[in-house]
Scaffold this motif. Structure first.
Motif, PDB file in Angstrom:
ATOM      1  N   SER A 205      11.313  -1.043  54.049  1.00  0.00           N
ATOM      2  CA  SER A 205      11.520  -2.090  53.052  1.00  0.00           C
ATOM      3  C   SER A 205      11.812  -1.458  51.696  1.00  0.00           C
ATOM      4  O   SER A 205      11.329  -0.360  51.389  1.00  0.00           O
ATOM      5  CB  SER A 205      10.270  -2.963  52.950  1.00  0.00           C
ATOM      6  OG  SER A 205       9.208  -2.230  52.352  1.00  0.00           O
ATOM      7  N   LYS A 207      10.632  -2.083  48.897  1.00  0.00           N
ATOM      8  CA  LYS A 207       9.404  -1.862  48.136  1.00  0.00           C
ATOM      9  C   LYS A 207       8.790  -0.506  48.459  1.00  0.00           C
ATOM     10  O   LYS A 207       8.334   0.216  47.577  1.00  0.00           O
ATOM     11  CB  LYS A 207       8.415  -2.992  48.436  1.00  0.00           C
ATOM     12  CG  LYS A 207       7.121  -2.889  47.631  1.00  0.00           C
ATOM     13  CD  LYS A 207       6.211  -4.070  47.919  1.00  0.00           C
ATOM     14  CE  LYS A 207       4.929  -3.968  47.099  1.00  0.00           C
ATOM     15  NZ  LYS A 207       4.012  -5.099  47.356  1.00  0.00           N
ATOM     16  N   ILE A 208       8.789  -0.183  49.772  1.00  0.00           N
ATOM     17  CA  ILE A 208       8.222   1.117  50.174  1.00  0.00           C
ATOM     18  C   ILE A 208       9.108   2.253  49.670  1.00  0.00           C
ATOM     19  O   ILE A 208       8.624   3.274  49.142  1.00  0.00           O
ATOM     20  CB  ILE A 208       8.085   1.188  51.706  1.00  0.00           C
ATOM     21  CG1 ILE A 208       7.038   0.178  52.188  1.00  0.00           C
ATOM     22  CG2 ILE A 208       7.704   2.602  52.142  1.00  0.00           C
ATOM     23  CD1 ILE A 208       6.883   0.129  53.686  1.00  0.00           C
ATOM     24  N   SER A 210      11.088   2.258  47.115  1.00  0.00           N
ATOM     25  CA  SER A 210      11.015   2.354  45.662  1.00  0.00           C
ATOM     26  C   SER A 210       9.801   3.151  45.210  1.00  0.00           C
ATOM     27  O   SER A 210       9.793   3.747  44.122  1.00  0.00           O
ATOM     28  CB  SER A 210      10.973   0.961  45.047  1.00  0.00           C
ATOM     29  OG  SER A 210      12.173   0.240  45.316  1.00  0.00           O
ATOM     30  N   SER A 211       8.758   3.166  46.031  1.00  0.00           N
ATOM     31  CA  SER A 211       7.555   3.898  45.655  1.00  0.00           C
ATOM     32  C   SER A 211       7.782   5.415  45.626  1.00  0.00           C
ATOM     33  O   SER A 211       7.008   6.153  45.034  1.00  0.00           O
ATOM     34  CB  SER A 211       6.410   3.566  46.608  1.00  0.00           C
ATOM     35  OG  SER A 211       6.696   4.055  47.929  1.00  0.00           O
TER      36      SER A 211
END
Length: 217
Positions: A205, A207-208, A210-211
């Motif tokens: 995802s 979000k993952i 981007s981390s």
């Protein structure tokens, strides 16, 4: 052609075995420091020639060694010297060469001008590696100067100046071969910045993913 100097005799399980000892070519230097001799050996092909090399080729390598030795000495600042050399061929077919050098005074650095232009000129965090910069009074070392140039280019590229280029790189040795002036001018160009980060065909995802991004636009 194998050059035979002598045969060594060994006993192996009661059998006489004769092992040939191959005569080796020899190139000797006298009058040079360890660094100068190391540089000369690296730049002179005659040093690597063996007994198997034909006599005419050894003689040609030996003739060309004058220019190669000069380059080796000048690279480390020794422009003034006297040299005598000799080449001999043994009955075995092998050969020996010797170089006797009387060194004069080396060339010293008289003036150093290092200029960085472009955006990097006002970049207070840019380190121009002053510890590697040639200093007034140093013996001229062309290799050290080349390493210094590369270090500046590398540091600027690491800082994001991807259009960096040398606009001037000059080492001038005076006509009396006593002093050298160094002039180096670098144009950094603009510093590049990160833009938006996009992920194509993400398996994970956004979000993952981007981390894992440790920088901002």
């Amino acid at each position: 052609m194998i050059c035979w100097r002598k045969l060594s005799r060994f006993l192996l399980y009661g059998i006489a075995v004769f092992v040939p000892i191959v005569a080796s070519a020899e190139v000797t230097f006298s009058g040079l420091t360890a660094d100068l001799e190391r540089n000369a050996r690296a730049l002179m092909p005659v040093v690597a020639a063996s007994c198997d090399v034909t006599e005419w080729r050894v003689e040609r390598l030996f003739r060309n060694s004058d220019v190669q030795l000069r380059n080796a000495l000048e690279a480390l600042g020794y422009y003034r010297y006297e040299m005598q050399k000799s080449l001999s061929f043994a009955e075995t077919g092998c050969w020996q060469a010797s170089f006797t050098v009387v060194l004069g005074e080396p060339v010293h650095v008289r003036d150093v001008s290092i200029t960085v232009e472009g955006e990097a000129r006002s970049d207070t965090e840019f380190d121009a590696a002053p510890e590697l910069q040639p200093q007034v009074g140093d013996v001229l070392d062309h290799g050290a100067y080349e390493s210094y140039k590369k270090s500046i280019i590398s540091k600027l590229s690491t800082r994001g100046y991807f259009d960096v280029r040398l606009t001037e790189s000059r080492v001038t040795v005076d006509e009396h071969l006593q002093y050298a002036d160094i002039a180096l001018r670098v144009e950094s160009g603009p510093r590049y910045h990160f833009g938006e980060v996009h992920f194509s065909e993400p398996i994970l995802s956004p979000k993952i993913l981007s981390s894992f991004v440790r920088f901002k636009k």
